[in-house]
Write a protein that holds these residues in place. Structure first.
Motif, PDB file in Angstrom:
ATOM      1  N   VAL A 129       0.841  -1.203   0.000  1.00  0.00           N
ATOM      2  CA  VAL A 129       0.000   0.000   0.000  1.00  0.00           C
ATOM      3  C   VAL A 129       0.874   1.250   0.000  1.00  0.00           C
ATOM      4  CG1 VAL A 129      -1.805   1.249   1.243  1.00  0.00           C
ATOM      5  CG2 VAL A 129      -1.887  -1.242   1.117  1.00  0.00           C
ATOM      6  N   ARG A 130       1.979   1.187   0.696  1.00  0.00           N
ATOM      7  CA  ARG A 130       2.894   2.330   0.752  1.00  0.00           C
ATOM      8  C   ARG A 130       3.541   2.590  -0.607  1.00  0.00           C
ATOM      9  NH1 ARG A 130       6.459   3.206   6.111  1.00  0.00           N
ATOM     10  NH2 ARG A 130       6.129   5.419   6.038  1.00  0.00           N
ATOM     11  N   THR A 131       3.917   1.536  -1.297  1.00  0.00           N
ATOM     12  CA  THR A 131       4.481   1.690  -2.644  1.00  0.00           C
ATOM     13  C   THR A 131       3.461   2.328  -3.572  1.00  0.00           C
ATOM     14  OG1 THR A 131       5.979  -0.173  -2.338  1.00  0.00           O
ATOM     15  CG2 THR A 131       5.462   0.438  -4.611  1.00  0.00           C
ATOM     16  N   PHE A 132       2.213   1.911  -3.455  1.00  0.00           N
ATOM     17  CA  PHE A 132       1.138   2.464  -4.284  1.00  0.00           C
ATOM     18  C   PHE A 132       0.923   3.950  -3.982  1.00  0.00           C
ATOM     19  CE2 PHE A 132      -3.335   3.659  -4.677  1.00  0.00           C
ATOM     20  CZ  PHE A 132      -3.574   3.364  -6.010  1.00  0.00           C
ATOM     21  N   GLY A 133       0.814   4.310  -2.705  1.00  0.00           N
ATOM     22  CA  GLY A 133       0.426   5.670  -2.331  1.00  0.00           C
ATOM     23  C   GLY A 133       1.552   6.632  -2.068  1.00  0.00           C
ATOM     24  N   GLY A 134       2.743   6.120  -1.824  1.00  0.00           N
ATOM     25  CA  GLY A 134       3.869   7.005  -1.521  1.00  0.00           C
ATOM     26  C   GLY A 134       3.576   7.887  -0.316  1.00  0.00           C
ATOM     27  N   VAL A 147     -14.461   2.744  -2.668  1.00  0.00           N
ATOM     28  CA  VAL A 147     -13.715   3.980  -2.425  1.00  0.00           C
ATOM     29  C   VAL A 147     -14.718   5.062  -2.033  1.00  0.00           C
ATOM     30  CG1 VAL A 147     -12.271   5.788  -3.445  1.00  0.00           C
ATOM     31  CG2 VAL A 147     -11.902   3.393  -4.067  1.00  0.00           C
ATOM     32  N   ARG A 148     -14.366   5.814  -0.996  1.00  0.00           N
ATOM     33  CA  ARG A 148     -15.177   6.946  -0.587  1.00  0.00           C
ATOM     34  C   ARG A 148     -14.305   8.196  -0.623  1.00  0.00           C
ATOM     35  NH1 ARG A 148     -16.093   3.211   2.710  1.00  0.00           N
ATOM     36  NH2 ARG A 148     -18.025   2.188   3.117  1.00  0.00           N
ATOM     37  N   GLY A 149     -14.855   9.266  -1.141  1.00  0.00           N
ATOM     38  CA  GLY A 149     -14.121  10.527  -1.211  1.00  0.00           C
ATOM     39  C   GLY A 149     -14.536  11.457  -0.093  1.00  0.00           C
ATOM     40  N   PHE A 200      -9.223  13.553   1.716  1.00  0.00           N
ATOM     41  CA  PHE A 200      -8.629  12.247   1.464  1.00  0.00           C
ATOM     42  C   PHE A 200      -9.639  11.306   0.822  1.00  0.00           C
ATOM     43  CE2 PHE A 200     -10.390  11.895   5.724  1.00  0.00           C
ATOM     44  CZ  PHE A 200     -10.938  10.618   5.778  1.00  0.00           C
ATOM     45  N   GLU A 201      -9.119  10.187   0.323  1.00  0.00           N
ATOM     46  CA  GLU A 201      -9.948   9.124  -0.230  1.00  0.00           C
ATOM     47  C   GLU A 201      -9.700   7.860   0.580  1.00  0.00           C
ATOM     48  OE1 GLU A 201     -10.542   9.330  -4.738  1.00  0.00           O
ATOM     49  OE2 GLU A 201      -8.548  10.206  -4.409  1.00  0.00           O
ATOM     50  N   LEU A 202     -10.764   7.116   0.841  1.00  0.00           N
ATOM     51  CA  LEU A 202     -10.698   5.914   1.660  1.00  0.00           C
ATOM     52  C   LEU A 202     -10.983   4.695   0.787  1.00  0.00           C
ATOM     53  CD1 LEU A 202     -10.527   4.723   4.566  1.00  0.00           C
ATOM     54  CD2 LEU A 202     -13.012   4.950   4.641  1.00  0.00           C
ATOM     55  N   PHE A 203     -10.080   3.750   0.813  1.00  0.00           N
ATOM     56  CA  PHE A 203     -10.159   2.509   0.044  1.00  0.00           C
ATOM     57  C   PHE A 203     -10.452   1.370   1.014  1.00  0.00           C
ATOM     58  CE2 PHE A 203      -7.718  -1.337  -1.051  1.00  0.00           C
ATOM     59  CZ  PHE A 203      -8.170  -1.617  -2.329  1.00  0.00           C
ATOM     60  N   PHE A 263      -7.372   2.674  -8.209  1.00  0.00           N
ATOM     61  CA  PHE A 263      -7.641   1.760  -7.112  1.00  0.00           C
ATOM     62  C   PHE A 263      -7.822   0.319  -7.579  1.00  0.00           C
ATOM     63  CE2 PHE A 263      -8.824   5.767  -4.942  1.00  0.00           C
ATOM     64  CZ  PHE A 263      -7.949   5.657  -3.871  1.00  0.00           C
ATOM     65  N   GLY A 264      -8.133   0.123  -8.845  1.00  0.00           N
ATOM     66  CA  GLY A 264      -8.179  -1.240  -9.381  1.00  0.00           C
ATOM     67  C   GLY A 264      -6.814  -1.908  -9.309  1.00  0.00           C
ATOM     68  N   THR A 265      -5.777  -1.141  -9.593  1.00  0.00           N
ATOM     69  CA  THR A 265      -4.411  -1.659  -9.479  1.00  0.00           C
ATOM     70  C   THR A 265      -4.085  -1.986  -8.034  1.00  0.00           C
ATOM     71  OG1 THR A 265      -3.640  -0.513 -11.451  1.00  0.00           O
ATOM     72  CG2 THR A 265      -1.972  -1.091  -9.823  1.00  0.00           C
TER      73      THR A 265
END
Length: 137
Positions: A12-17, A78-80, A84-87, A113-115
């Motif tokens: 998750v960290r790699t995805f979101g940085g 996903v909620r906006g 922020f956005e919540l997955f 978020f599909g990825t």
């Protein structure tokens, strides 16, 4: 943190940085914070985390509903929010389901978020769902 949960956080960290705010696990009974950025940690002190996670537990019901109504499998929600956005997704096998929550700062153009969902689910090739059972805080 065990190897499986460390792998989840790293994914998750790699995805979101730097935009990654927090990562949580939850099941029907308990929840566990795996990661929170310092500025988010400060805000969590003033949040009723248990009520927030209880709300996410409705995902167990909606997941079952989606699975029975639609011709496609449920992957994630996903909620906006204003900042922020919540997955949310679930790690599942025949006997267990563990929810995963992660939030990210909003960004121009959004996220794929599909990825993220596919990358999180791929972790189950290495670890059983039982390795992600949250530990009560």
């Amino acid at each position: 943190m065990g190897e499986a949960t460390a792998t989840l956080v790293a994914t998750v960290r790699t995805f979101g940085g730097e935009a990654l705010r927090d990562v949580w696990l939850f099941d029907q009974w308990t929840h566990q914070k795996l990661y929170a950025r310092d500025d988010v940690e400060d805000r969590l002190d003033n949040l009723d985390v248990t009520s927030f996670i209880d709300n996410e537990r409705y995902g167990y019901i909606t997941r079952d509903t989606y699975e029975s109504l639609y011709y496609a499998d449920y992957d994630y929600t996903v909620r906006g929010f204003s900042s922020f956005e919540l997955f949310r997704t679930f790690l599942t096998d025949d006997d267990a389901r563990v929810g995963v929550l992660a939030s990210f700062d909003r960004t121009e153009g959004g996220y794929d978020f599909g990825t993220l969902s596919a990358e999180v689910q791929a972790i189950l090739d290495e670890y059983p769902v039982s390795e992600f059972t949250p530990v009560d805080e």
